[in-house]
Motif scaffolding. Structure first.
Motif, short mmCIF file in Angstrom:
data_model
loop_
_atom_site.label_atom_id
_atom_site.label_comp_id
_atom_site.label_asym_id
_atom_site.label_seq_id
_atom_site.Cartn_x
_atom_site.Cartn_y
_atom_site.Cartn_z
N ILE A 247 -1.07 -5.77 3.35
CA ILE A 247 -1.04 -6.55 2.11
C ILE A 247 -2.05 -5.99 1.11
O ILE A 247 -3.17 -5.63 1.48
CB ILE A 247 -1.27 -8.05 2.37
CG1 ILE A 247 -0.90 -8.84 1.14
CG2 ILE A 247 -2.67 -8.33 2.87
CD1 ILE A 247 -0.55 -10.28 1.40
N ALA A 248 -1.60 -5.86 -0.14
CA ALA A 248 -2.46 -5.30 -1.19
C ALA A 248 -1.92 -5.71 -2.55
O ALA A 248 -0.71 -5.94 -2.72
CB ALA A 248 -2.51 -3.78 -1.09
N ASP A 249 -2.82 -5.76 -3.52
CA ASP A 249 -2.43 -5.99 -4.90
C ASP A 249 -1.86 -4.69 -5.46
O ASP A 249 -2.36 -3.60 -5.18
CB ASP A 249 -3.64 -6.43 -5.73
CG ASP A 249 -4.17 -7.79 -5.30
OD1 ASP A 249 -3.34 -8.66 -4.96
OD2 ASP A 249 -5.39 -7.98 -5.32
N GLN A 250 -0.80 -4.82 -6.27
CA GLN A 250 -0.12 -3.67 -6.86
C GLN A 250 -0.44 -3.59 -8.35
O GLN A 250 -0.75 -4.61 -8.98
CB GLN A 250 1.39 -3.79 -6.66
CG GLN A 250 1.80 -3.96 -5.20
CD GLN A 250 1.38 -2.79 -4.33
OE1 GLN A 250 1.52 -1.64 -4.71
NE2 GLN A 250 0.86 -3.09 -3.15
N ASN B 71 1.89 -7.47 -8.54
CA ASN B 71 2.37 -8.11 -7.32
C ASN B 71 1.29 -8.03 -6.24
O ASN B 71 0.37 -7.23 -6.30
CB ASN B 71 3.64 -7.42 -6.81
CG ASN B 71 4.40 -8.24 -5.79
OD1 ASN B 71 4.23 -9.45 -5.69
ND2 ASN B 71 5.27 -7.58 -5.04
N ARG B 72 1.43 -8.86 -5.25
CA ARG B 72 0.66 -8.78 -4.01
C ARG B 72 1.71 -8.73 -2.92
O ARG B 72 2.49 -9.68 -2.79
CB ARG B 72 -0.26 -9.98 -3.86
CG ARG B 72 -1.13 -9.91 -2.62
CD ARG B 72 -2.34 -10.84 -2.76
NE ARG B 72 -3.16 -10.84 -1.55
CZ ARG B 72 -4.00 -9.88 -1.19
NH1 ARG B 72 -4.15 -8.82 -1.94
NH2 ARG B 72 -4.70 -9.98 -0.08
N GLU B 73 1.75 -7.65 -2.15
CA GLU B 73 2.85 -7.48 -1.21
C GLU B 73 2.44 -6.69 0.02
O GLU B 73 1.37 -6.07 0.05
CB GLU B 73 4.05 -6.82 -1.88
CG GLU B 73 3.83 -5.36 -2.25
CD GLU B 73 5.05 -4.75 -2.93
OE1 GLU B 73 5.74 -3.95 -2.27
OE2 GLU B 73 5.29 -5.07 -4.10
N PHE B 74 3.34 -6.72 1.01
CA PHE B 74 3.18 -5.93 2.23
C PHE B 74 4.57 -5.59 2.73
O PHE B 74 5.57 -6.15 2.28
CB PHE B 74 2.39 -6.71 3.30
CG PHE B 74 3.08 -7.93 3.81
CD1 PHE B 74 3.84 -7.89 4.98
CD2 PHE B 74 2.97 -9.15 3.14
CE1 PHE B 74 4.48 -9.03 5.45
CE2 PHE B 74 3.59 -10.29 3.62
CZ PHE B 74 4.35 -10.22 4.77
N THR B 75 4.65 -4.64 3.68
CA THR B 75 5.94 -4.18 4.20
C THR B 75 5.90 -4.15 5.72
O THR B 75 4.92 -3.70 6.32
CB THR B 75 6.28 -2.78 3.67
OG1 THR B 75 6.26 -2.81 2.24
CG2 THR B 75 7.64 -2.30 4.15
N ILE B 76 7.00 -4.60 6.33
CA ILE B 76 7.16 -4.56 7.80
C ILE B 76 8.42 -3.76 8.14
O ILE B 76 9.25 -3.48 7.28
CB ILE B 76 7.28 -5.99 8.40
CG1 ILE B 76 8.58 -6.68 7.92
CG2 ILE B 76 6.05 -6.82 8.07
CD1 ILE B 76 8.94 -7.93 8.68
N ARG B 77 8.53 -3.43 9.42
CA ARG B 77 9.76 -2.82 9.96
C ARG B 77 10.33 -3.79 10.99
O ARG B 77 9.60 -4.28 11.86
CB ARG B 77 9.46 -1.48 10.62
CG ARG B 77 10.71 -0.75 11.10
CD ARG B 77 10.44 0.54 11.87
NE ARG B 77 9.32 1.31 11.41
CZ ARG B 77 9.38 2.29 10.49
NH1 ARG B 77 10.52 2.59 9.93
NH2 ARG B 77 8.29 2.95 10.15
#
Length: 135
Positions: A104-107, A111-117
């Motif tokens: 998770i991080a600010d863009q 945005n504030r987001e994260f990515t999963i698989r």
């Protein structure tokens, strides 16, 4: 007490196929937080499933059927899901041991987001960015 069944407002719905559709449904419902609205089997395969996102929209998925008109290779999709609280979702998914691709991080674009698989290999980003307003 009466219950009213309502259909969701028209939206764009992503579609996926999976080698293990029941396993993907289980992951998305029990770990990520989707709601299983429908699942129909056909000869041991998932012919159609609808998973709703509690904050709006959803996805449709089924078992991979190579050679069919609507055949899509499993594990190659990327989805973006809007959530009002990406930090809480990130923390819950970490606690479930979900594979994180981006923490998770600010863009730059707000945005504030994260990515999963997911277990099939699809990538899912979660954040509170709802897109730019229409002109």
């Amino acid at each position: 007490m009466t219950t009213t069944n309502t259909r969701p407002a028209p939206t764009v719905w992503g579609t996926l196929q999976a080698q293990d559709a029941p396993g993907l449904i289980d992951f998305l419902v029990n770990k990520v937080g989707f709601i299983k609205t429908a699942a129909y089997s056909d000869g041991g395969l998932i012919a159609h499933a609808q998973l709703d996102w509690p904050e709006g929209g959803g996805i449709m998925l089924g078992s991979y059927k190579p050679g069919h008109d609507w055949s899509r290779k499993p594990g190659t999709a990327g989805m973006y899901v809007v959530t009002d609280d990406p930090d809480a979702l990130h923390q819950r998914l970490r606690a479930h041991g979900v594979e994180m691709i981006r923490d998770i991080a600010d863009q730059e674009y707000g945005n504030r987001e994260f990515t999963i698989r997911d277990p099939e290999g699809n990538l899912w980003s979660f954040g509170y960015y709802r897109g730019e307003p229409r002109p």
